[in-house]
Write a protein that holds these residues in place. Structure first.
Motif, PDB file in Angstrom:
ATOM      1  N   GLN A 154       0.818  -1.209   0.000  1.00 24.21           N
ATOM      2  CA  GLN A 154       0.000   0.000   0.000  1.00 24.21           C
ATOM      3  C   GLN A 154       0.855   1.263   0.000  1.00 24.21           C
ATOM      4  O   GLN A 154       1.972   1.276   0.483  1.00 24.21           O
ATOM      5  N   LYS A 155       0.339   2.313  -0.574  1.00 26.06           N
ATOM      6  CA  LYS A 155       0.965   3.636  -0.592  1.00 26.06           C
ATOM      7  C   LYS A 155       2.421   3.610  -1.054  1.00 26.06           C
ATOM      8  O   LYS A 155       3.318   4.083  -0.337  1.00 26.06           O
ATOM      9  N   PRO A 156       2.725   3.088  -2.229  1.00 25.27           N
ATOM     10  CA  PRO A 156       4.114   3.072  -2.686  1.00 25.27           C
ATOM     11  C   PRO A 156       4.700   4.475  -2.836  1.00 25.27           C
ATOM     12  O   PRO A 156       5.920   4.660  -2.765  1.00 25.27           O
ATOM     13  N   GLU A 157       3.827   5.482  -3.048  1.00 26.34           N
ATOM     14  CA  GLU A 157       4.306   6.861  -3.181  1.00 26.34           C
ATOM     15  C   GLU A 157       4.602   7.505  -1.834  1.00 26.34           C
ATOM     16  O   GLU A 157       5.224   8.567  -1.748  1.00 26.34           O
ATOM     17  N   GLY A 158       4.161   6.864  -0.750  1.00 27.86           N
ATOM     18  CA  GLY A 158       4.417   7.377   0.585  1.00 27.86           C
ATOM     19  C   GLY A 158       3.163   7.899   1.273  1.00 27.86           C
ATOM     20  O   GLY A 158       2.114   8.108   0.646  1.00 27.86           O
ATOM     21  N   PHE A 159       3.264   8.111   2.581  1.00 33.21           N
ATOM     22  CA  PHE A 159       2.166   8.602   3.408  1.00 33.21           C
ATOM     23  C   PHE A 159       2.344  10.107   3.659  1.00 33.21           C
ATOM     24  O   PHE A 159       3.454  10.604   3.756  1.00 33.21           O
ATOM     25  N   ASP A 160       1.234  10.793   3.798  1.00 38.38           N
ATOM     26  CA  ASP A 160       1.294  12.241   3.996  1.00 38.38           C
ATOM     27  C   ASP A 160       1.699  12.635   5.411  1.00 38.38           C
ATOM     28  O   ASP A 160       2.191  13.751   5.626  1.00 38.38           O
ATOM     29  N   SER A 161       1.471  11.757   6.383  1.00 40.56           N
ATOM     30  CA  SER A 161       1.761  12.107   7.777  1.00 40.56           C
ATOM     31  C   SER A 161       2.047  10.849   8.584  1.00 40.56           C
ATOM     32  O   SER A 161       1.695   9.732   8.167  1.00 40.56           O
ATOM     33  N   LEU A 162       2.650  11.033   9.744  1.00 43.64           N
ATOM     34  CA  LEU A 162       2.883   9.898  10.636  1.00 43.64           C
ATOM     35  C   LEU A 162       1.552   9.362  11.165  1.00 43.64           C
ATOM     36  O   LEU A 162       1.434   8.165  11.446  1.00 43.64           O
ATOM     37  N   LYS A 163       0.572  10.232  11.282  1.00 41.82           N
ATOM     38  CA  LYS A 163      -0.759   9.771  11.718  1.00 41.82           C
ATOM     39  C   LYS A 163      -1.324   8.785  10.709  1.00 41.82           C
ATOM     40  O   LYS A 163      -1.942   7.782  11.077  1.00 41.82           O
ATOM     41  N   LEU A 182       3.275   9.218  18.578  1.00 41.61           N
ATOM     42  CA  LEU A 182       3.772   8.718  17.303  1.00 41.61           C
ATOM     43  C   LEU A 182       5.298   8.652  17.271  1.00 41.61           C
ATOM     44  O   LEU A 182       5.874   8.329  16.233  1.00 41.61           O
ATOM     45  N   ASP A 183       5.954   8.921  18.397  1.00 39.86           N
ATOM     46  CA  ASP A 183       7.414   8.988  18.422  1.00 39.86           C
ATOM     47  C   ASP A 183       8.059   7.682  17.977  1.00 39.86           C
ATOM     48  O   ASP A 183       9.097   7.683  17.312  1.00 39.86           O
ATOM     49  N   GLY A 184       7.448   6.553  18.336  1.00 43.63           N
ATOM     50  CA  GLY A 184       8.039   5.255  18.011  1.00 43.63           C
ATOM     51  C   GLY A 184       8.065   4.946  16.532  1.00 43.63           C
ATOM     52  O   GLY A 184       8.787   4.036  16.096  1.00 43.63           O
ATOM     53  N   LEU A 185       7.301   5.689  15.732  1.00 44.79           N
ATOM     54  CA  LEU A 185       7.268   5.438  14.289  1.00 44.79           C
ATOM     55  C   LEU A 185       8.530   5.918  13.584  1.00 44.79           C
ATOM     56  O   LEU A 185       8.743   5.590  12.420  1.00 44.79           O
ATOM     57  N   ALA A 186       9.353   6.701  14.275  1.00 40.34           N
ATOM     58  CA  ALA A 186      10.555   7.243  13.632  1.00 40.34           C
ATOM     59  C   ALA A 186      11.436   6.143  13.071  1.00 40.34           C
ATOM     60  O   ALA A 186      12.064   6.314  12.023  1.00 40.34           O
ATOM     61  N   VAL A 189       9.884   4.398   9.446  1.00 38.20           N
ATOM     62  CA  VAL A 189       9.741   5.088   8.161  1.00 38.20           C
ATOM     63  C   VAL A 189      10.926   6.012   7.922  1.00 38.20           C
ATOM     64  O   VAL A 189      11.727   6.277   8.821  1.00 38.20           O
ATOM     65  N   ARG A 190      11.025   6.510   6.696  1.00 35.61           N
ATOM     66  CA  ARG A 190      12.004   7.510   6.297  1.00 35.61           C
ATOM     67  C   ARG A 190      11.257   8.642   5.600  1.00 35.61           C
ATOM     68  O   ARG A 190      10.132   8.458   5.114  1.00 35.61           O
ATOM     69  N   LEU A 191      11.894   9.791   5.522  1.00 37.18           N
ATOM     70  CA  LEU A 191      11.316  10.928   4.823  1.00 37.18           C
ATOM     71  C   LEU A 191      11.882  10.974   3.413  1.00 37.18           C
ATOM     72  O   LEU A 191      13.079  11.181   3.213  1.00 37.18           O
ATOM     73  N   ALA A 192      11.028  10.746   2.416  1.00 36.75           N
ATOM     74  CA  ALA A 192      11.466  10.687   1.022  1.00 36.75           C
ATOM     75  C   ALA A 192      11.668  12.087   0.461  1.00 36.75           C
ATOM     76  O   ALA A 192      11.248  13.091   1.047  1.00 36.75           O
ATOM     77  N   ALA A 193      12.290  12.162  -0.711  1.00 41.08           N
ATOM     78  CA  ALA A 193      12.572  13.438  -1.352  1.00 41.08           C
ATOM     79  C   ALA A 193      11.296  14.198  -1.696  1.00 41.08           C
ATOM     80  O   ALA A 193      11.303  15.430  -1.788  1.00 41.08           O
ATOM     81  N   ASN A 194      10.176  13.479  -1.870  1.00 36.05           N
ATOM     82  CA  ASN A 194       8.903  14.132  -2.198  1.00 36.05           C
ATOM     83  C   ASN A 194       8.159  14.634  -0.962  1.00 36.05           C
ATOM     84  O   ASN A 194       7.025  15.098  -1.056  1.00 36.05           O
ATOM     85  N   GLY A 195       8.812  14.520   0.213  1.00 37.10           N
ATOM     86  CA  GLY A 195       8.216  15.003   1.444  1.00 37.10           C
ATOM     87  C   GLY A 195       7.264  14.037   2.105  1.00 37.10           C
ATOM     88  O   GLY A 195       6.667  14.356   3.143  1.00 37.10           O
ATOM     89  N   LYS A 196       7.109  12.848   1.547  1.00 40.50           N
ATOM     90  CA  LYS A 196       6.209  11.849   2.120  1.00 40.50           C
ATOM     91  C   LYS A 196       6.984  10.834   2.954  1.00 40.50           C
ATOM     92  O   LYS A 196       8.202  10.670   2.798  1.00 40.50           O
ATOM     93  N   TYR A 197       6.270  10.152   3.817  1.00 39.88           N
ATOM     94  CA  TYR A 197       6.866   9.133   4.679  1.00 39.88           C
ATOM     95  C   TYR A 197       6.743   7.767   4.006  1.00 39.88           C
ATOM     96  O   TYR A 197       5.652   7.350   3.612  1.00 39.88           O
ATOM     97  N   VAL A 198       7.873   7.100   3.852  1.00 42.45           N
ATOM     98  CA  VAL A 198       7.897   5.793   3.193  1.00 42.45           C
ATOM     99  C   VAL A 198       8.455   4.760   4.158  1.00 42.45           C
ATOM    100  O   VAL A 198       9.187   5.073   5.095  1.00 42.45           O
ATOM    101  N   TRP A 199       8.097   3.501   3.917  1.00 43.33           N
ATOM    102  CA  TRP A 199       8.589   2.419   4.759  1.00 43.33           C
ATOM    103  C   TRP A 199      10.108   2.303   4.638  1.00 43.33           C
ATOM    104  O   TRP A 199      10.715   2.745   3.676  1.00 43.33           O
TER     105      TRP A 199
END
Length: 292
Positions: A154-163, A182-186, A189-199
């Motif tokens: 799911q969401k190969p382009e990334g998520f908009d927020s940690l929520k 949401l601190d444990g999610l750090a 995920v990683r922050l991609a170049a497009n500003g989205k959160y990816v696995w």
């Protein structure tokens, strides 16, 4: 190469070792380095962090627990579309074992990690003192495997927020209590170049898994060759390893022991780390007791 920028609060690896073909493997460890080594291998889409609680408990019990990120996961290097597969992961395991001053180790593997350990030991690729397989066996359920694939795809382009990331995890694991922050999610995920959160895994690893019709048979053949102490741990709520699949493995490997962890699904250690660690330590105290 990695998934993107590491988020603040992501733990740094304690060790960085060289795997097969020069791949850098990130690892953590707990306990006395002179104790019996226990190598913890995570499942697909997870990282070494999934073992933190179990590693700490094993360390307190007198063992030297080591958890490493598989290639293409967490802080370990990506390998490209043709750089994955069980043989390369078995080769990485051999490299990690080579870093230890005391060996052979105990191997503890969940899902993908358990299959890697089974092939490594069953095909005599590495030497081990005991094997613990966590919610994995040659026979698994197609529906459970498909649910994992759906979650990971799911969401190969990334998520908009940690929520949004937290919501996706909650839908996959509705039985787990949601964290208060949401601190444990750090570390997930990683922050991609497009500003989205990816696995935190290489998407090429997913694309490379086109399906090997001989893979399940290979696992079964490896199980036929097991002659060391074996413990099979199943999550009582798992839809991946059914009770029938577990019993089929126990019939195939009559000397294997069995532990069923209630109120746990496929991610057994994450769901009930306390009961999981107790089951593993109770087994190891008998078959590979701590030294000193």
């Amino acid at each position: 190469m990695s998934a993107g920028e590491r988020l603040p609060g992501t733990p740094e690896p304690r060790h960085v070792w060289t795997g097969h073909g020069g791949i850098r493997l990130a690892a953590d460890s707990w306990g006395n380095p002179d104790g019996p080594p226990v190598i913890l291998m995570h499942g697909g889409g997870q990282t070494r962090h999934s073992w933190r609680g179990a590693g700490q408990r094993l360390g307190a019990a007198g063992y030297h627990a080591i958890a490493f990120d598989a290639r293409g996961h967490g802080d370990s290097d990506w390998a490209g579309r043709d750089g994955y597969g069980v043989d390369r992961m078995v080769a990485d395991l051999g490299c990690v074992i080579g870093e230890l001053e005391t060996f052979p180790p105990v191997l503890v593997g969940a899902s993908m990690g358990g299959a890697t350990a089974l092939v490594a030991v069953g095909e005599r690729r590495v030497e081990a003192r005991a094997l613990v397989m966590v919610d994995i066996a040659p026979r698994i359920e197609a529906d459970g495997r498909a649910r994992i694939r759906h979650f990971m795809d799911q969401k190969p382009e990334g998520f908009d927020s940690l929520k949004e990331v937290a919501e996706a995890i909650a839908q996959y694991q509705p039985h787990r209590k949601r964290p208060r922050t949401l601190d444990g999610l750090a570390k997930n995920v990683r922050l991609a170049a497009n500003g989205k959160y990816v696995w935190h895994w290489d998407p090429a690893r997913r694309l490379s898994q086109v399906g090997d019709p001989g893979y399940r048979q290979r696992l079964s053949d490896a199980a036929d060759s097991l002659d060391l102490p074996v413990l099979l741990v199943r999550g009582g709520m798992s839809d991946v390893l059914s009770e029938e699949g577990a019993r089929a493995f126990l019939e195939q490997v009559p000397h294997a022991e069995y532990a069923r962890v209630g109120n746990a699904a496929h991610m057994v250690a994450g769901d009930r780390n306390d009961l999981f660690a107790q089951s593993v330590i109770r087994f190891l105290l008998r078959v590979v007791p701590p030294t000193g």
